[in-house]
Design a protein around this motif. Structure first.
Motif, mmCIF file in Angstrom:
data_model
loop_
_atom_site.group_PDB
_atom_site.id
_atom_site.type_symbol
_atom_site.label_atom_id
_atom_site.label_comp_id
_atom_site.label_asym_id
_atom_site.label_seq_id
_atom_site.Cartn_x
_atom_site.Cartn_y
_atom_site.Cartn_z
ATOM 1 N N GLY A 252 67.948 -61.836 -15.589
ATOM 2 C CA GLY A 252 69.382 -61.241 -15.122
ATOM 3 C C GLY A 252 70.260 -60.851 -15.927
ATOM 4 N N VAL A 253 70.490 -61.313 -17.358
ATOM 5 C CA VAL A 253 71.277 -61.270 -18.209
ATOM 6 C C VAL A 253 70.881 -60.065 -18.790
ATOM 7 C CG1 VAL A 253 72.558 -61.892 -20.399
ATOM 8 C CG2 VAL A 253 72.118 -63.617 -18.577
ATOM 9 N N VAL B 87 83.650 -59.764 -12.204
ATOM 10 C CA VAL B 87 82.759 -58.310 -12.235
ATOM 11 C C VAL B 87 81.198 -58.790 -12.063
ATOM 12 C CG1 VAL B 87 81.994 -56.524 -13.732
ATOM 13 C CG2 VAL B 87 84.417 -57.450 -14.158
ATOM 14 N N HIS B 88 80.768 -58.268 -11.238
ATOM 15 C CA HIS B 88 79.454 -58.711 -10.795
ATOM 16 C C HIS B 88 78.331 -58.327 -11.764
ATOM 17 C CE1 HIS B 88 80.445 -60.637 -6.766
ATOM 18 N NE2 HIS B 88 81.356 -59.476 -6.473
ATOM 19 N N SER B 89 77.207 -58.794 -11.814
ATOM 20 C CA SER B 89 76.233 -58.622 -12.707
ATOM 21 C C SER B 89 74.882 -58.136 -11.870
ATOM 22 C CB SER B 89 75.917 -60.010 -13.776
ATOM 23 O OG SER B 89 75.642 -60.805 -12.784
ATOM 24 N N HIS C 176 72.475 -75.365 -7.236
ATOM 25 C CA HIS C 176 72.125 -74.412 -8.040
ATOM 26 C C HIS C 176 73.160 -73.669 -8.948
ATOM 27 C CE1 HIS C 176 73.019 -70.401 -6.369
ATOM 28 N NE2 HIS C 176 72.916 -71.154 -5.294
ATOM 29 N N TYR C 177 72.801 -72.948 -10.145
ATOM 30 C CA TYR C 177 73.802 -72.603 -10.841
ATOM 31 C C TYR C 177 73.900 -70.911 -10.859
ATOM 32 C CZ TYR C 177 69.154 -72.445 -13.084
ATOM 33 O OH TYR C 177 67.936 -71.730 -12.995
ATOM 34 N N GLY C 178 73.434 -70.438 -9.945
ATOM 35 C CA GLY C 178 73.525 -68.941 -9.799
ATOM 36 C C GLY C 178 74.598 -68.437 -9.304
ATOM 37 N N THR C 179 74.761 -67.099 -9.694
ATOM 38 C CA THR C 179 76.180 -66.140 -8.993
ATOM 39 C C THR C 179 75.759 -64.925 -8.541
ATOM 40 O OG1 THR C 179 76.295 -65.181 -11.373
ATOM 41 C CG2 THR C 179 77.471 -67.324 -10.912
ATOM 42 N N SER C 180 75.266 -63.991 -9.121
ATOM 43 C CA SER C 180 74.906 -62.819 -8.415
ATOM 44 C C SER C 180 73.523 -62.716 -7.641
ATOM 45 C CB SER C 180 75.163 -61.624 -9.498
ATOM 46 O OG SER C 180 76.530 -61.233 -9.650
ATOM 47 N N SER D 147 81.092 -52.196 -12.024
ATOM 48 C CA SER D 147 81.084 -52.961 -13.010
ATOM 49 C C SER D 147 81.519 -52.268 -14.313
ATOM 50 C CB SER D 147 79.870 -53.551 -13.349
ATOM 51 O OG SER D 147 79.238 -54.447 -12.013
ATOM 52 N N VAL D 148 81.064 -50.970 -14.630
ATOM 53 C CA VAL D 148 81.293 -50.179 -15.546
ATOM 54 C C VAL D 148 83.004 -49.890 -15.867
ATOM 55 C CG1 VAL D 148 81.229 -47.941 -16.692
ATOM 56 C CG2 VAL D 148 79.209 -49.204 -15.998
ATOM 57 N N ASN D 149 83.321 -49.591 -14.707
ATOM 58 C CA ASN D 149 84.633 -49.052 -14.579
ATOM 59 C C ASN D 149 85.754 -50.458 -14.559
ATOM 60 O OD1 ASN D 149 84.274 -46.515 -13.952
ATOM 61 N ND2 ASN D 149 84.458 -46.844 -11.800
ATOM 62 N N ALA D 150 85.106 -51.566 -14.304
ATOM 63 C CA ALA D 150 86.136 -52.716 -14.389
ATOM 64 C C ALA D 150 86.289 -53.295 -15.635
ATOM 65 C CB ALA D 150 85.482 -53.944 -13.350
ATOM 66 N N PHE D 151 85.089 -53.405 -16.295
ATOM 67 C CA PHE D 151 85.117 -53.315 -17.847
ATOM 68 C C PHE D 151 85.677 -52.631 -18.734
ATOM 69 C CE2 PHE D 151 81.571 -56.715 -17.358
ATOM 70 C CZ PHE D 151 82.137 -57.629 -17.854
ATOM 71 N N ASP D 152 85.597 -51.204 -18.306
ATOM 72 C CA ASP D 152 86.399 -50.357 -19.061
ATOM 73 C C ASP D 152 88.008 -50.919 -19.124
ATOM 74 O OD1 ASP D 152 88.315 -47.528 -19.148
ATOM 75 O OD2 ASP D 152 86.391 -47.288 -20.176
#
Length: 437
Positions: free
Chosen positions: A17-18, A156-158, A259-263, A338-343
């Protein structure tokens, strides 16, 4: 003129996933937007499915840099983005020696509610701490932060995008067909998965299992014991998940509550293919599925059996839920969001001052301390090397006994000279939740 910002992604590897999340983010970043990405991949890759497209796009990928090389990359970068999920490699790299002053942005790929945790000192020290699910706001280290720390947090979702996931034409006269895509490790999959499935009374009910066949023998034995030997159909690892997901329309995605998951990429990909998810009421799943609109929630085997029966008797509703699930995830979890959020995050962080970080103060000086810094229950690992397991439930132990995912076995394999890690791993090797060994 667009501000130029260079981002160094510090990651243990580019798998799973990463790898999908980072490649989706970088490959969809506009070339003229001013954001320049570099990746420091600390492990040598087993597979290059995500690395090859990044290199082809012009993104520098530095494999297994030594301390001097990594220090140089950090010094040159405007922002260091630490891809966090409790893996030992980044901690070891950061604690190996002094690092240049940097601007630190965390992207947390685990929820932190259970093991592996996101150390509170790391959150407080970082310039920004970004989660991959809103459920992480419920982690003790986050919930207990003072108000003056909350501004640095965000989500920010992955998901990494849904390109190539074209669902078939779903029809109301399609037979109910269930399938599962994802890990079969009981740290992720509910240890009582077969018990849930056996509650289904729909004629000829089977689940097609796609992916790694870890625990196949155990699951097959459980099916035989339940009198349903043909209930699971193991398909093995498939690279063409679109074709596999096109053959099913119900997704029993029942995960271990700890469990440890997210997206949960497997879940989102199934939903993008108009497959109706049935999930447990766990924190991460509550942030991904809307009950009655994009899927169904259940709390126990009886409710699961009723949910499958309802989908069997109401094919029109099954088609409706599938279509709504696909529309929702393609909008909410779009890679462009995600791209816009990280920008925006990169530009905000770039305006802050670099700082020198004392990573040994955050994680500890030795590998055993680094391991404990990531544990929700560090008290079970005693200083004299004895692991106290007597009170652990059947839900907790599978996560402790994984061979990777930041467990004691993972750390012991990375640092074989650490005797405490070796002793703890030995204690856990053949443990069960009813014995204190």
């Amino acid at each position: 003129m667009t501000e130029s910002v260079s981002v160094l992604h510090l990651t243990a590897h580019l798998g799973g996933g990463v790898g999908k999340a980072l490649s989706g983010l970088i490959l969809n970043t506009p070339a003229r937007g001013g954001i320049r990405h570099t990746i420091a991949c600390l492990e040598r890759p087993e597979k290059t499915q995500f690395i090859d497209p990044l290199i082809a796009s012009g993104c520098p990928v530095v494999i297994a840099p030594d301390h001097e090389t990594l220090s140089g990359l950090i010094k040159e970068a405007d922002i260091v983005q630490l891809e966090w999920w409790g893996h030992p490699a980044p901690i070891a790299a950061l604690c190996k020696g002094p690092m240049p002053a940097l601007r630190l942005l965390l992207w947390c790929h685990v929820s932190g509610i259970h093991t592996p945790v996101i150390p509170e000192g790391l959150i407080r020290s970082a310039h920004r701490c970004i989660f991959t699910s809103p459920c992480t706001y419920g982690a003790p280290e986050v919930a207990g932060l003072p108000p003056d720390q909350k501004h640095k947090l965000g989500v920010v979702h992955s998901a990494g995008g849904f390109e190539g996931l074209q669902p078939p034409e779903r029809q109301i006269d399609d037979a109910l067909a269930a399938g599962y895509l994802g890990s079969l490790n009981f740290a992720k999959l509910h240890p009582s998965y077969v018990e849930f499935l056996t509650a289904v009374q729909v004629p000829n009910f089977r689940v097609r299992v796609i992916g790694d066949e870890t625990n196949r023998e155990i699951l097959e034995w459980q099916c035989r014991e339940a009198g349903r030997p043909e209930m699971l159909e193991f398909r093995g690892y498939k690279t063409d998940i679109v074709s596999e997901l096109a053959t099913i329309n119900v997704f029993p995605y029942l995960l271990n509550p700890l469990h440890y998951g997210t997206s949960e990429n497997a879940l989102l990909e199934a939903m993008a293919m108009e497959v109706v998810p049935i999930v447990l009421d766990n924190p991460a799943e509550r942030c991904l599925v809307t009950a009655g609109e994009t899927g169904l929630f259940v709390r126990n085997p009886n409710e699961f059996g009723e949910a499958v029966d309802w989908l069997f008797r109401n094919p029109r509703e099954r088609v409706r839920l599938g279509r709504q699930a696909a529309a929702a995830v393609r909008d909410r979890f779009s890679v462009y969001r995600s791209v816009n959020a990280f920008d925006g995050l990169y530009r905000e962080t770039h305006r802050e001052e670099r700082r020198v970080f004392d990573f040994e103060a955050l994680f500890g000086r030795h590998p055993a301390e680094w391991f404990l810094a990531t544990q929700r229950l560090p008290e079970i690992f005693a200083p004299e090397g004895k692991a106290s397991l007597g009170t652990l439930s059947a839900m907790v132990l599978p996560g402790l006994q994984e061979r990777t995912k930041g467990t004691v076995f993972h750390y012991a394999a990375y640092f074989p000279e650490d005797l405490l890690l070796k002793q703890w791993a030995g204690q856990l090797g053949n443990a069960n939740p009813d014995n204190d060994r």
